[in-house]
Design a protein around this motif. Sequence first.
Motif, PDB file in Angstrom:
ATOM      1  N   ASP A 191     -37.721 -19.252  11.585  1.00  0.00           N
ATOM      2  CA  ASP A 191     -38.617 -18.141  11.933  1.00  0.00           C
ATOM      3  C   ASP A 191     -37.835 -16.846  12.088  1.00  0.00           C
ATOM      4  O   ASP A 191     -38.253 -15.792  11.621  1.00  0.00           O
ATOM      5  CB  ASP A 191     -39.379 -18.474  13.216  1.00  0.00           C
ATOM      6  N   CYS A 218     -34.992 -16.034  10.675  1.00  0.00           N
ATOM      7  CA  CYS A 218     -34.566 -15.595   9.341  1.00  0.00           C
ATOM      8  C   CYS A 218     -35.720 -14.934   8.599  1.00  0.00           C
ATOM      9  O   CYS A 218     -35.533 -13.889   7.955  1.00  0.00           O
ATOM     10  CB  CYS A 218     -34.033 -16.772   8.539  1.00  0.00           C
ATOM     11  N   ASN A 219     -36.895 -15.520   8.671  1.00  0.00           N
ATOM     12  CA  ASN A 219     -38.056 -14.929   7.993  1.00  0.00           C
ATOM     13  C   ASN A 219     -38.383 -13.552   8.554  1.00  0.00           C
ATOM     14  O   ASN A 219     -38.712 -12.637   7.806  1.00  0.00           O
ATOM     15  CB  ASN A 219     -39.274 -15.832   8.120  1.00  0.00           C
ATOM     16  N   ARG A 220     -38.285 -13.391   9.861  1.00  0.00           N
ATOM     17  CA  ARG A 220     -38.566 -12.085  10.471  1.00  0.00           C
ATOM     18  C   ARG A 220     -37.526 -11.046  10.047  1.00  0.00           C
ATOM     19  O   ARG A 220     -37.859  -9.897   9.792  1.00  0.00           O
ATOM     20  CB  ARG A 220     -38.610 -12.201  11.989  1.00  0.00           C
ATOM     21  N   ILE A 244     -35.841 -11.008   7.220  1.00  0.00           N
ATOM     22  CA  ILE A 244     -36.121 -10.668   5.827  1.00  0.00           C
ATOM     23  C   ILE A 244     -37.271  -9.679   5.753  1.00  0.00           C
ATOM     24  O   ILE A 244     -37.206  -8.682   5.036  1.00  0.00           O
ATOM     25  CB  ILE A 244     -36.417 -11.944   5.012  1.00  0.00           C
ATOM     26  N   GLU A 245     -38.344  -9.927   6.478  1.00  0.00           N
ATOM     27  CA  GLU A 245     -39.500  -9.027   6.468  1.00  0.00           C
ATOM     28  C   GLU A 245     -39.136  -7.638   6.983  1.00  0.00           C
ATOM     29  O   GLU A 245     -39.644  -6.640   6.503  1.00  0.00           O
ATOM     30  CB  GLU A 245     -40.646  -9.608   7.307  1.00  0.00           C
ATOM     31  N   LEU A 246     -38.234  -7.579   7.949  1.00  0.00           N
ATOM     32  CA  LEU A 246     -37.841  -6.304   8.533  1.00  0.00           C
ATOM     33  C   LEU A 246     -37.044  -5.458   7.544  1.00  0.00           C
ATOM     34  O   LEU A 246     -37.243  -4.253   7.454  1.00  0.00           O
ATOM     35  CB  LEU A 246     -37.014  -6.551   9.798  1.00  0.00           C
ATOM     36  N   TYR A 247     -36.175  -6.087   6.767  1.00  0.00           N
ATOM     37  CA  TYR A 247     -35.260  -5.332   5.920  1.00  0.00           C
ATOM     38  C   TYR A 247     -35.683  -5.200   4.466  1.00  0.00           C
ATOM     39  O   TYR A 247     -35.134  -4.375   3.759  1.00  0.00           O
ATOM     40  CB  TYR A 247     -33.854  -5.933   5.998  1.00  0.00           C
ATOM     41  N   LYS A 248     -36.649  -5.980   4.005  1.00  0.00           N
ATOM     42  CA  LYS A 248     -37.044  -5.837   2.606  1.00  0.00           C
ATOM     43  C   LYS A 248     -37.910  -4.589   2.429  1.00  0.00           C
ATOM     44  O   LYS A 248     -38.576  -4.135   3.359  1.00  0.00           O
ATOM     45  CB  LYS A 248     -37.779  -7.089   2.114  1.00  0.00           C
ATOM     46  N   ASP A 249     -37.858  -4.041   1.240  1.00  0.00           N
ATOM     47  CA  ASP A 249     -38.672  -2.859   0.957  1.00  0.00           C
ATOM     48  C   ASP A 249     -40.124  -3.265   0.776  1.00  0.00           C
ATOM     49  O   ASP A 249     -40.423  -4.284   0.172  1.00  0.00           O
ATOM     50  CB  ASP A 249     -38.201  -2.177  -0.323  1.00  0.00           C
ATOM     51  N   ASN A 250     -41.001  -2.466   1.299  1.00  0.00           N
ATOM     52  CA  ASN A 250     -42.406  -2.646   1.008  1.00  0.00           C
ATOM     53  C   ASN A 250     -42.911  -1.364   0.364  1.00  0.00           C
ATOM     54  O   ASN A 250     -42.266  -0.315   0.448  1.00  0.00           O
ATOM     55  CB  ASN A 250     -43.217  -3.060   2.240  1.00  0.00           C
ATOM     56  N   LYS A 260     -43.358   1.793   2.619  1.00  0.00           N
ATOM     57  CA  LYS A 260     -42.074   2.358   3.035  1.00  0.00           C
ATOM     58  C   LYS A 260     -41.450   3.154   1.885  1.00  0.00           C
ATOM     59  O   LYS A 260     -40.947   4.258   2.091  1.00  0.00           O
ATOM     60  CB  LYS A 260     -41.143   1.228   3.470  1.00  0.00           C
TER      61      LYS A 260
END
Length: 56
Positions: free
Chosen positions: A12, A14-16, A18-24, A27
């Motif tokens: 969990d 690790c998943n959080r 990844i979601e925090l640092y990946k581009d959306n 953003k």
Amino acid sequence: MPSFYRMAASHDLCNRAIELYKDNKLKVWLEKSYWGSRTYKNPEEEQMQFELALKG
């Protein structure tokens, strides 16, 4: 059983991260818009990209 919970918590976390640092898309739009580097050619293109970003 306790090791299962540690593994689930680690997964969990690790998943959080990844979601925090990946581009959306939203953003990216903000970074290119009026408040960022202003790379859109005109307001119409900026508006179109904003609508696409909101769709996800």
